[in-house]
Scaffold this motif. Structure first.
Motif, short mmCIF file in Angstrom:
data_model
loop_
_atom_site.label_atom_id
_atom_site.label_comp_id
_atom_site.label_asym_id
_atom_site.label_seq_id
_atom_site.Cartn_x
_atom_site.Cartn_y
_atom_site.Cartn_z
N ASN A 128 0.77 -5.34 0.69
CA ASN A 128 0.33 -4.06 0.15
C ASN A 128 0.67 -2.92 1.11
O ASN A 128 0.12 -2.83 2.18
N PRO A 141 0.25 6.25 -0.41
CA PRO A 141 -1.11 5.91 -0.84
C PRO A 141 -2.04 5.68 0.35
O PRO A 141 -1.63 5.17 1.38
N THR A 142 -3.29 6.07 0.17
CA THR A 142 -4.31 5.89 1.20
C THR A 142 -5.53 5.22 0.58
O THR A 142 -5.61 5.05 -0.63
N THR A 193 -5.18 2.13 -1.85
CA THR A 193 -4.47 2.22 -3.12
C THR A 193 -3.07 1.63 -3.07
O THR A 193 -2.45 1.43 -4.11
N ARG A 247 -2.49 -1.28 -2.79
CA ARG A 247 -2.58 -2.55 -3.50
C ARG A 247 -1.97 -2.45 -4.89
O ARG A 247 -1.53 -3.44 -5.45
N TYR A 248 -1.98 -1.25 -5.48
CA TYR A 248 -1.48 -1.12 -6.86
C TYR A 248 -0.52 0.03 -7.09
O TYR A 248 -0.04 0.23 -8.21
N THR A 249 -0.21 0.80 -6.07
CA THR A 249 0.74 1.89 -6.26
C THR A 249 1.56 2.12 -5.01
O THR A 249 1.16 1.72 -3.92
N ASN A 277 5.97 9.88 -10.96
CA ASN A 277 4.61 10.40 -11.14
C ASN A 277 4.58 11.66 -11.99
O ASN A 277 3.52 12.05 -12.47
#
Length: 105
Positions: A7, A33-34, A37, A39-41, A48
């Protein structure tokens, strides 16, 4: 290194890789991502800002019956009675609830 990571928003691998190159030259941009996030983006990209529109075309009532009847079951399992009845109105095999007689008391 990359094989051990699952991730991340941006992975900089190599002796000469640097985050600044990902920000301004080699990568999509510097917005990553922070808060877990990753994990999925991934990082912010042109995707976007695209508006995804979906549509369906169902012209063959007979061919769509398995899907219609499955939709009735799924809607009821989710507690969405209005959805179930809308699907029933399109079903050739299931009698709509509004046409069924109420059980005698």
């Amino acid at each position: 290194v990359g094989k051990k990571c699952a991730n991340y928003g941006g992975l900089f691998v190599g002796e000469h890789a640097a985050e600044v190159l990902g920000d301004y030259g080699a990568g999509p941009n510097h917005t990553l991502p922070t808060g877990g996030t990753g994990r999925y983006t991934g990082g912010l990209s042109v995707f976007n800002f695209l508006r995804i529109r979906t549509w369906m075309r169902i012209d063959d009532q007979k061919a769509s019956q398995e899907m219609v009847d499955d939709s009735i079951v799924m809607a009821r399992l989710e507690g969405l009675e209005g959805h179930a009845r809308a699907a029933e109105a399109r079903s050739m095999t299931v009698e709509p609830a509004y046409k069924k007689k109420a059980p005698s008391e």
